[in-house]
Design a protein around this motif. Sequence first.
Motif, short mmCIF file in Angstrom:
data_model
loop_
_atom_site.label_atom_id
_atom_site.label_comp_id
_atom_site.label_asym_id
_atom_site.label_seq_id
_atom_site.Cartn_x
_atom_site.Cartn_y
_atom_site.Cartn_z
N SER A 176 21.00 32.32 10.04
CA SER A 176 20.53 33.70 9.88
C SER A 176 21.20 34.30 8.65
O SER A 176 22.40 34.10 8.44
CB SER A 176 20.85 34.54 11.11
N TRP B 197 13.25 30.94 16.73
CA TRP B 197 14.45 31.78 16.81
C TRP B 197 14.88 31.91 18.26
O TRP B 197 14.07 31.75 19.18
CB TRP B 197 14.17 33.16 16.23
N VAL B 198 16.15 32.24 18.48
CA VAL B 198 16.68 32.37 19.83
C VAL B 198 17.84 33.37 19.83
O VAL B 198 18.52 33.54 18.82
CB VAL B 198 17.13 30.98 20.36
N TRP B 199 18.01 34.04 20.95
CA TRP B 199 19.18 34.89 21.16
C TRP B 199 20.22 34.07 21.91
O TRP B 199 19.91 33.43 22.91
CB TRP B 199 18.83 36.12 22.01
N PHE C 221 21.20 36.56 17.02
CA PHE C 221 19.81 36.15 16.85
C PHE C 221 19.79 35.12 15.72
O PHE C 221 20.08 35.45 14.57
CB PHE C 221 18.97 37.38 16.50
N THR D 152 11.23 36.05 21.56
CA THR D 152 11.58 36.09 20.14
C THR D 152 10.45 35.49 19.32
O THR D 152 9.45 35.02 19.85
CB THR D 152 12.86 35.29 19.85
N TYR D 153 10.66 35.48 18.01
CA TYR D 153 9.74 34.79 17.12
C TYR D 153 9.90 33.29 17.31
O TYR D 153 10.96 32.81 17.70
CB TYR D 153 10.04 35.14 15.66
N ARG E 42 18.39 30.94 14.16
CA ARG E 42 17.51 29.77 14.21
C ARG E 42 18.36 28.59 14.66
O ARG E 42 19.31 28.20 13.97
CB ARG E 42 16.94 29.49 12.81
N TRP F 194 15.22 35.93 26.19
CA TRP F 194 14.49 37.05 25.61
C TRP F 194 13.35 36.53 24.74
O TRP F 194 13.46 35.47 24.11
CB TRP F 194 15.41 37.93 24.78
#
Length: 83
Positions: free
Chosen positions: A15, A38-40, A59, A34-35, A61, A32
């Motif tokens: 990021s 991507w991950v939280w 947040f 996300t796009y 990749r 959650w």
Amino acid sequence: MPKPGDLVQVTRAASVQFVEPIRCRVVRVLDWITYDGWVWLDVYQLDGKGDAVARRSIFVRPAGLRVLRPAPAPRPVPGRRDA
């Protein structure tokens, strides 16, 4: 995808907000929305000695994370048999 217990280095590859790389211990992957790609992550940010200094949700990749040490394999509990 990182797993709880993994020690990861987070850099700009994960990021753009991480101009200075940080080391983290993954607590959990948040579910959650996300796009794609991507991950939280819920993590403990570590200092130079490996001590936790902050708990953060980041947040990123996953493809840009560098796994420094994977989570240890769970040890069997003495006297317990799996069915």
